[in-house]
Each structure stands twice: as structure tokens, then as C-alpha cells.
Design a protein around this motif. Sequence first.
Motif, PDB file in Angstrom:
ATOM      1  N   ALA A   1      46.762 116.038   9.804  1.00 21.85           N
ATOM      2  CA  ALA A   1      47.044 117.435  10.143  1.00 21.85           C
ATOM      3  C   ALA A   1      48.503 117.616  10.539  1.00 21.85           C
ATOM      4  O   ALA A   1      49.092 118.664  10.290  1.00 21.85           O
ATOM      5  N   VAL A   2      49.093 116.598  11.115  1.00 17.84           N
ATOM      6  CA  VAL A   2      50.484 116.674  11.556  1.00 17.84           C
ATOM      7  C   VAL A   2      51.446 116.308  10.430  1.00 17.84           C
ATOM      8  O   VAL A   2      52.482 116.945  10.247  1.00 17.84           O
ATOM      9  N   ARG A   3      51.072 115.294   9.642  1.00 18.91           N
ATOM     10  CA  ARG A   3      51.983 114.755   8.641  1.00 18.91           C
ATOM     11  C   ARG A   3      51.910 115.445   7.285  1.00 18.91           C
ATOM     12  O   ARG A   3      52.927 115.744   6.685  1.00 18.91           O
ATOM     13  N   ASP A   4      50.677 115.666   6.802  1.00 18.57           N
ATOM     14  CA  ASP A   4      50.531 116.102   5.412  1.00 18.57           C
ATOM     15  C   ASP A   4      49.336 117.049   5.289  1.00 18.57           C
ATOM     16  O   ASP A   4      48.191 116.613   5.181  1.00 18.57           O
ATOM     17  N   ALA A   5      49.605 118.335   5.297  1.00 20.48           N
ATOM     18  CA  ALA A   5      48.538 119.338   5.260  1.00 20.48           C
ATOM     19  C   ALA A   5      47.749 119.273   3.954  1.00 20.48           C
ATOM     20  O   ALA A   5      46.535 119.493   3.951  1.00 20.48           O
ATOM     21  N   ASP A   6      48.417 118.956   2.850  1.00 23.16           N
ATOM     22  CA  ASP A   6      47.704 118.870   1.569  1.00 23.16           C
ATOM     23  C   ASP A   6      46.723 117.704   1.562  1.00 23.16           C
ATOM     24  O   ASP A   6      45.600 117.835   1.054  1.00 23.16           O
ATOM     25  N   ALA A   7      47.121 116.586   2.130  1.00 26.02           N
ATOM     26  CA  ALA A   7      46.215 115.438   2.217  1.00 26.02           C
ATOM     27  C   ALA A   7      45.034 115.759   3.122  1.00 26.02           C
ATOM     28  O   ALA A   7      43.902 115.354   2.845  1.00 26.02           O
ATOM     29  N   LEU A   8      45.287 116.499   4.186  1.00 22.25           N
ATOM     30  CA  LEU A   8      44.202 116.902   5.074  1.00 22.25           C
ATOM     31  C   LEU A   8      43.221 117.809   4.339  1.00 22.25           C
ATOM     32  O   LEU A   8      42.004 117.619   4.430  1.00 22.25           O
ATOM     33  N   GLU A   9      43.729 118.777   3.608  1.00 19.71           N
ATOM     34  CA  GLU A   9      42.850 119.670   2.842  1.00 19.71           C
ATOM     35  C   GLU A   9      42.030 118.899   1.817  1.00 19.71           C
ATOM     36  O   GLU A   9      40.848 119.170   1.620  1.00 19.71           O
TER      37      GLU A   9
END
Length: 108
Positions: free
Chosen positions: A33-41
Motif C-alpha cells: 500500500a505504501v510502495r506500489d498501489a498497482d501491485a496492491l490492487e
Amino acid sequence: MRRPLWFAFLLHRVSGLLLALFLPVHFWVLSLAVRDADALESFLSLTERPLVKLAEMGLVFLLAVHIFGGLRLMALELLGWSSGQKTAAAGAVALSLGAATLFLLRAI
């Protein structure tokens, strides 16, 4: 394995161990959530799968079992032995299963 309180003890220990193993995965997802929003999604899209929902139910069950097991241990230390502890241990497992089932039903 005929002793219900021994089973309650074992269930409390195993649930604590499995929750401890889950924590690094949880922290890794939080870091997304902090580093990479696309990876989180992308990762969160996996949570729509039925097997993941079932695993989440298992996680809620483990958490509830561990909480109720801890409450049982505190009651044992503070209140002493009573004949209703087997019933309380069985009730704790039943409440845990109920909480996990409600979570699953709301997630579906």
C-alpha cells in the motif's frame, strides 16, 4: 486426546503459531500500500476468489479461537478450576466457528 481441555490448550497454541506465521504476509501486503498501489490492487483482486474467502474464514476462526483461548487461560489463572471449564472451552470453539462463519457469509 480424550481430554477436552488438552485439546483447547493445543488449539490455542496452534492458532497462535499460525497467526504468527501469517503476520509477515500481512505486513508485506501493507507495505504494498505504501510502495506500489498497482501491485496492491493486483493482490487485492485475488481476494475475490472463493478459496481466498475460505482462507479468510480460517484466519478469522484462528483469531477468534486464540482470543477465546486466551480468555479461558486468564479465567483459569484468576478464577481457579471449575467443573464448567469443559463447557466453556467447547463454547469458545463454537463462538469462534460462529464468528468465522458470519465473516464468510458477509464476504460472499
